[in-house]
Design a protein around this motif. Structure first.
Motif, short mmCIF file in Angstrom:
data_model
loop_
_atom_site.label_atom_id
_atom_site.label_comp_id
_atom_site.label_asym_id
_atom_site.label_seq_id
_atom_site.Cartn_x
_atom_site.Cartn_y
_atom_site.Cartn_z
N VAL A 278 111.86 -48.09 -59.76
CA VAL A 278 111.76 -49.52 -60.25
C VAL A 278 110.10 -50.28 -60.97
CG1 VAL A 278 112.59 -51.45 -61.04
CG2 VAL A 278 113.80 -49.81 -60.04
N GLY A 279 110.00 -50.07 -59.65
CA GLY A 279 108.46 -51.16 -59.96
C GLY A 279 106.49 -49.77 -60.56
N ALA A 280 106.81 -48.80 -60.40
CA ALA A 280 106.09 -47.97 -60.29
C ALA A 280 106.26 -47.24 -62.55
CB ALA A 280 106.12 -46.37 -59.43
N THR A 281 107.35 -46.70 -62.38
CA THR A 281 107.87 -46.67 -64.28
C THR A 281 106.76 -46.77 -65.24
OG1 THR A 281 109.23 -46.10 -65.81
CG2 THR A 281 110.05 -47.85 -64.02
N THR A 282 106.54 -45.85 -65.96
CA THR A 282 105.61 -46.29 -67.20
C THR A 282 106.64 -46.76 -68.05
OG1 THR A 282 106.17 -44.28 -68.19
CG2 THR A 282 104.18 -44.68 -66.71
N MET A 283 107.68 -47.25 -67.84
CA MET A 283 109.15 -47.60 -68.75
C MET A 283 108.79 -49.17 -68.68
SD MET A 283 112.90 -46.81 -68.72
CE MET A 283 112.71 -45.15 -69.63
N ARG A 327 104.40 -57.31 -54.61
CA ARG A 327 102.91 -57.23 -55.10
C ARG A 327 101.69 -57.29 -53.86
NH1 ARG A 327 98.67 -57.98 -59.43
NH2 ARG A 327 96.48 -58.34 -58.20
N ASN A 328 102.29 -58.29 -52.70
CA ASN A 328 101.50 -58.67 -51.99
C ASN A 328 101.74 -57.71 -50.89
OD1 ASN A 328 100.03 -60.04 -53.13
ND2 ASN A 328 100.74 -61.85 -52.58
N VAL A 329 102.74 -57.40 -50.34
CA VAL A 329 103.83 -56.50 -48.96
C VAL A 329 103.34 -55.21 -49.83
CG1 VAL A 329 105.68 -56.65 -47.39
CG2 VAL A 329 104.77 -59.21 -48.22
N GLY A 330 104.12 -55.06 -50.65
CA GLY A 330 104.81 -53.76 -51.02
C GLY A 330 103.61 -52.92 -51.57
N GLY A 331 102.30 -53.53 -52.23
CA GLY A 331 101.59 -53.19 -53.10
C GLY A 331 101.79 -52.39 -54.27
N GLN A 332 102.66 -53.38 -54.62
CA GLN A 332 103.25 -52.94 -55.97
C GLN A 332 102.11 -53.39 -56.63
OE1 GLN A 332 107.24 -53.27 -57.38
NE2 GLN A 332 106.27 -53.84 -59.13
N ILE A 333 100.82 -52.80 -57.13
CA ILE A 333 99.69 -53.26 -57.99
C ILE A 333 100.33 -53.07 -59.77
CG2 ILE A 333 97.92 -54.11 -57.87
CD1 ILE A 333 97.41 -54.15 -54.84
N PRO A 334 99.78 -52.89 -60.69
CA PRO A 334 99.63 -52.85 -61.29
C PRO A 334 97.96 -51.55 -61.95
CG PRO A 334 99.72 -54.92 -62.01
CD PRO A 334 99.43 -54.83 -60.69
N GLY A 335 98.15 -51.01 -62.35
CA GLY A 335 96.71 -49.86 -62.25
C GLY A 335 96.72 -49.43 -61.35
N GLU A 336 97.53 -49.91 -60.08
CA GLU A 336 97.35 -48.77 -58.55
C GLU A 336 98.89 -47.89 -59.01
OE1 GLU A 336 96.12 -50.91 -55.17
OE2 GLU A 336 94.98 -51.62 -56.42
N THR A 337 100.10 -48.76 -58.09
CA THR A 337 101.49 -47.62 -58.12
C THR A 337 102.25 -47.60 -59.46
OG1 THR A 337 102.07 -49.38 -56.79
CG2 THR A 337 101.53 -46.59 -56.31
N GLU A 338 101.68 -48.97 -59.54
CA GLU A 338 102.19 -49.74 -60.74
C GLU A 338 102.05 -49.38 -62.07
OE1 GLU A 338 102.75 -54.08 -61.81
OE2 GLU A 338 104.98 -54.06 -62.51
N ARG A 339 102.43 -48.64 -62.95
CA ARG A 339 101.95 -47.59 -63.99
C ARG A 339 102.36 -47.91 -65.58
NH1 ARG A 339 97.25 -46.43 -61.97
NH2 ARG A 339 97.04 -45.27 -63.77
#
Lengths: 530, 98
Positions: A278-283, A327-339
């Motif tokens: 859900v967090g990583a998807t380009t969608m 973002r802060n704990v899971g590391g779901q950061i745009p440009g990194e794993t969030e795409r």
């Protein structure tokens, strides 16, 4: 009954730190009095504290612990005191003694066990104290004009209990529930710029998560601060109640929202919700939180006018806190794993409550198997939000037809077998539907009916290549080509809640995620426990 | 800019882990035995893998190719699938496409 009092070592007020510090227990019997000059009851007590020094000073230590530090020296001047004033302006000793009232008086044995204690001013308390000291040390009490003292005076609130101060003391104490790394921000740094530059925000300013604020936030839950709540994708980082509290402070939450944020983190970190994808998807998917049950009212959530928009603190901050944890704990950061290709404003925050009271139907959580008195949240992986405008329909069939036609375009009109979508129907549309006595299931049937298209219309063509590959249907009988396919894979993919203002015929549809039913993300509900 | 008179202390909101740097596995000089091709279920990933398989068959006829597929791109490969690939293959190529 004896109880050991906390030990302390404090310098006299005004002295250099650690110089000539007085250490308790001192090896002598000790009378300890916590004082602050801005308390009238402290003033009433001062002549008697001095009397204790004058009468028993040969036998015992008498000390005043000054909560205001140097400011309390006015008492020394005013009452001609010779009692040593020890500096407790850090309030650490007051905190350790759990002082909630000033003055607080303790008589301790030479090895530090309390034998007598009282708070505020009590004439009989002081009389008893003097009498027992006189008996113990075989001293004849001088004449004391007890009638010049009031019988009882309530004390004042201890400085260590003042808002902000108590939380700081708790955070600094040995038993502090906080274990997180402390980051000191330089005096010349602008704290908001610092937090942004460290990559800790969503781009908007956050509330700095000071230890005091985090302590206060933790008051919102009965759970242990160090309990691991979930493993947060994509970094698969364990998240504690404390870390959720830190991010909830940053998001602007009040402590009573914390149980909702904790439950939201638990819900999205389940395997079935699939937060990694859900967090990583380009969608561009992101969790949307719907809250049901009594907690909606307890924490003042918005379910009416602009339920899906800004303005309500609980709605805004709870949704944002979840995203900050990711973002802060899971590391779901745009440009990194969030795409995500486009992103969505839903990724800042998206949390609202269902207006159960205005709905003619069972609320979402009851439909999903919970008791109506349970507080429950449900998370949906959603990619967008659109509005259905229908101001003319006067029948359920017509208005739900409009809703369905709008939904047909989700992702792409040619995509059928669609997964989950969330319909937030407005009270006016719902009233029209209710007038015809339709159940939620009839609403779902109508949406499926009006969106049904024959297979042949869903084929990929030269002009519009999205659609079913015609090769797969080469030689198929007309019967197959004319078979009607509704928009949604199943009626159960149509999730309906009621929200919004009573004025206006505008319902909302949250666009879903993925096109593989049941594989990528499953709608997840969880009971909110405090 | 607003400077504060005292240093402000905050509690780190992150998981406090340094990013882990992973080094790549050593690349083999020759490929032999069984080569796994893993389709991660991304749309059109199969096209890419079809082409890879074709090239491998042409250029490395001695290598046996086996095809695998993840159930969904959104989640890590299931444990059983990873185990199966480990047991059956000497090498694996995972394809990403869109």
């Amino acid at each position: 009954m004896t109880k050991a009092l906390p030990t302390f070592s404090l310098p006299p007020v005004g002295a250099e730190r650690e110089q000539n510090a007085y250490s308790f227990p001192s090896g002598k019997q000790t009378l300890i009095c916590f004082v602050k000059e801005d308390c009238p009851t402290t003033r009433t007590s001062m002549p008697l504290l001095q009397q204790a020094q004058d009468i028993f000073g040969q036998n015992i230590d008498v000390v005043a612990l000054a909560q205001n530090g140097e400011d309390d020296l006015v008492l020394v001047q005013e009452y001609g005191l010779t009692v040593p004033f020890l500096d407790d302006s850090t309030l650490n000793t007051s905190y350790a003694y759990e002082i909630d009232t000033v003055p607080s008086v303790f008589l301790a044995t030479e090895d530090g066990n309390v034998t007598q204690q009282f708070i505020g001013f009590g004439r009989d308390d002081w009389k008893d104290l003097f009498q027992s000291l006189a008996n113990q040390h075989d001293v004849t009490l001088p004449e004391i004009d007890w009638s010049s003292f009031p019988e009882l005076l309530p004390g004042c609130g201890s400085k260590s209990m003042e808002p902000g101060i108590f939380e700081r003391l708790k955070a600094e104490s040995e038993g502090s529930p906080l274990r997180g790394r402390r980051v000191e921000i330089g005096v010349n740094d602008d704290i908001h710029e610092f937090l942004y530059e460290q990559g800790l925000t969503d781009g908007l300013p956050v509330i700095p998560p000071t230890p005091e604020r985090v302590i206060r936030m933790l008051e919102g839950t009965t759970r242990n601060a160090q309990e691991v709540v979930a493993i947060v994708p994509p970094n698969l980082a364990p998240v504690t109640v404390e870390k959720i509290a830190v991010n909830s402070v940053m998001a602007g939450c009040r402590p009573e929202y914390l149980p909702v944020v904790i439950t939201a983190v638990e819900a999205v970190c389940t395997d079935q919700f699939g937060m990694h994808g859900v967090g990583a998807t380009t969608m561009g998917a992101t969790p949307v939180i719907v809250v049901n049950g009594p907690i909606r009212h307890e924490i003042g959530m918005n379910m009416g006018l602009q339920a899906l928009g800004p303005g309500n603190r609980a709605n805004a901050a709870i949704g944002r806190a979840l995203k900050l944890v990711l973002r802060n704990v899971g590391g779901q950061i745009p440009g990194e794993t969030e795409r995500t290709t486009m992103g969505s404003p839903l990724k800042f925050t998206m949390c609202f409550a269902e207006w159960e009271e205005i709905s003619p139907w069972e609320p979402l959580h009851v439909e999903r198997g919970f008791d109506e008195n349970d507080s429950v949240l449900t998370v949906f992986a959603m990619t967008g939000l659109g509005q259905v405008i229908d101001q003319t329909s006067r029948t359920a069939r017509s208005v739900v037809g409009s809703v369905g036609l709008k939904a047909e375009g989700l992702h792409h009109p040619k995509y059928h077998d669609y997964p989950d979508a969330l319909f937030a129907l407005c009270p006016e549309h719902v009233a029209t539907i209710a007038r015809d006595g339709w159940s939620k299931d009839q609403v779902r049937d109508r949406i499926q009916e009006i969106t049904s298209r024959p297979v042949k219309e869903l084929l990929s063509t030269e002009d519009v290549t999205v659609g079913i590959d015609p090769k797969l249907l080469e030689g198929a009988p007309d019967e197959e080509l004319n078979r009607l396919v509704p928009k949604f894979a199943s009626k159960s993919n149509i999730h309906i809640v009621v929200a919004g203002s009573q004025a206006g015929k505008f319902s909302a549809i949250f666009e879903g995620f993925s096109n593989r039913i049941g594989l990528d993300s499953t709608v997840t509900s969880k009971k909110i426990e405090k | 800019m607003v400077a504060t008179s005292n240093p402000v202390v905050i509690i780190d909101p992150t998981d406090e882990r340094e990013p882990i740097k992973r080094s790549l596995a050593k690349r083999p000089e020759h490929i032999s035995g069984t080569l796994g091709l893993l389709d991660i279920s991304k749309p059109r990933g199969d096209k890419f893998i079809d082409r890879l398989e074709q090239l491998i068959n042409e250029q490395m006829p001695a290598v046996t190719v086996k095809r695998y597929m993840k159930p969904t791109v959104s989640k890590p490969a299931p444990h059983d699938l990873r185990q199966q690939i480990m047991n059956e293959c000497n090498f694996v190529i995972e394809a990403v496409a869109d």
